[in-house]
Design a protein around this motif. Structure first.
Motif, PDB file in Angstrom:
ATOM      1  N   ASP A   7     -13.333  -1.446  30.759  1.00 20.39           N
ATOM      2  CA  ASP A   7     -14.056  -0.653  30.835  1.00 20.39           C
ATOM      3  C   ASP A   7     -15.315  -0.763  30.542  1.00 20.39           C
ATOM      4  O   ASP A   7     -16.520  -0.264  31.035  1.00 20.39           O
ATOM      5  CB  ASP A   7     -13.433   0.487  32.203  1.00 20.39           C
ATOM      6  CG  ASP A   7     -13.640   1.814  31.099  1.00 20.39           C
ATOM      7  OD1 ASP A   7     -14.031   1.773  30.319  1.00 20.39           O
ATOM      8  OD2 ASP A   7     -13.181   2.616  31.864  1.00 20.39           O
ATOM      9  N   TYR A  25      -4.504  -4.718  35.120  1.00 16.27           N
ATOM     10  CA  TYR A  25      -5.295  -4.343  35.204  1.00 16.27           C
ATOM     11  C   TYR A  25      -6.621  -5.570  34.700  1.00 16.27           C
ATOM     12  O   TYR A  25      -7.626  -4.663  34.959  1.00 16.27           O
ATOM     13  CB  TYR A  25      -5.809  -2.817  33.741  1.00 16.27           C
ATOM     14  CG  TYR A  25      -4.694  -2.147  34.989  1.00 16.27           C
ATOM     15  CD1 TYR A  25      -4.827  -1.553  36.191  1.00 16.27           C
ATOM     16  CD2 TYR A  25      -4.936  -0.478  34.470  1.00 16.27           C
ATOM     17  CE1 TYR A  25      -3.714  -0.945  36.438  1.00 16.27           C
ATOM     18  CE2 TYR A  25      -4.391   0.559  34.484  1.00 16.27           C
ATOM     19  CZ  TYR A  25      -4.102   0.570  36.314  1.00 16.27           C
ATOM     20  OH  TYR A  25      -3.172   1.368  36.522  1.00 16.27           O
ATOM     21  N   ALA A  59      -9.866   0.374  41.814  1.00 16.36           N
ATOM     22  CA  ALA A  59     -10.641  -0.418  41.144  1.00 16.36           C
ATOM     23  C   ALA A  59     -11.134  -1.362  42.264  1.00 16.36           C
ATOM     24  O   ALA A  59      -9.672  -1.460  43.960  1.00 16.36           O
ATOM     25  CB  ALA A  59     -10.655  -1.102  40.205  1.00 16.36           C
ATOM     26  N   ARG A  63     -11.112  -2.972  34.468  1.00 14.62           N
ATOM     27  CA  ARG A  63     -10.422  -2.195  34.570  1.00 14.62           C
ATOM     28  C   ARG A  63      -9.521  -1.615  33.096  1.00 14.62           C
ATOM     29  O   ARG A  63      -9.370  -1.192  32.291  1.00 14.62           O
ATOM     30  CB  ARG A  63      -9.049  -2.059  36.011  1.00 14.62           C
ATOM     31  CG  ARG A  63      -8.849  -0.058  34.745  1.00 14.62           C
ATOM     32  CD  ARG A  63      -8.204  -0.269  36.737  1.00 14.62           C
ATOM     33  NE  ARG A  63      -7.349   1.499  36.928  1.00 14.62           N
ATOM     34  CZ  ARG A  63      -6.788   1.927  37.402  1.00 14.62           C
ATOM     35  NH1 ARG A  63      -6.693   1.274  38.338  1.00 14.62           N
ATOM     36  NH2 ARG A  63      -6.784   3.039  36.938  1.00 14.62           N
TER      37      ARG A  63
END
Length: 173
Positions: free
Chosen positions: A128, A98, A64, A125
């Protein structure tokens, strides 16, 4: 957090203006706030003015992107890694979790990842199925929050345009 910087960079440095796909607003650092007692900044969508607060560096990370605001040297972050609708985006000290990594997509679902460009959705992330959404008037301002991804929502589409300096050997008249 550091002092503001000139958003003008040499080509190839992965610095972008993140502007709503339909409208005149740019993603930028907003007023100071705190997260878990630490200094942070809100993330707002406001009329573009070319300030350093609108300069974002994208760094590939774990499939990402880490998206860093150059004016405050902090990463785009979903506050406290929450997953609920309406959770605000903040700028927070860089870390490896994340909630500071974002998929850049042309569509609403996993598998539609695309390079930065026009009309992209930004999905954290850690959750998502949600996308960065401009919410006018949220919390008394023009805050950016996460809401379920919907590729038909204009308030979730962002143009990521490279910021490049003019040639150094050209003098303005």
């Amino acid at each position: 957090m550091s002092e503001p910087v000139d958003p003008c960079v040499d080509e190839g440095e992965n610095v972008y203006l993140i502007r709503e796909a339909v409208g005149e607003r740019c993603l930028r650092s907003g007023p100071e706030t705190s997260v878990a007692g630490e200094l942070a900044h809100t993330v707002v969508a406001a009329t573009c003015n070319g300030s350093a607060r609108e300069a974002w560096e994208l760094r590939a990370s774990a499939g990402a992107y880490e998206i860093r605001n150059l004016a405050v040297a902090a990463n785009l972050d979903i506050r406290l890694a929450a997953t609920g609708d309406g959770t605000p985006a903040v700028l927070y000290v860089p870390h490896q979790l994340y909630n500071q990594r974002f998929f850049v997509r042309s569509g609403a679902t996993l598998g539609t990842e695309a390079p930065p460009g026009e009309g992209r959705l930004l999905a954290p992330r850690h959750v998502d199925t949600k996308c960065l959404t401009y919410v006018p008037g949220a919390s008394g301002g023009d805050q950016v929050q996460v809401w379920p991804c919907d590729e038909l929502r204009a308030d979730q589409r962002w143009n990521l345009t490279p910021l490049v300096c003019p040639p150094r050997d050209v003098v303005d008249p």
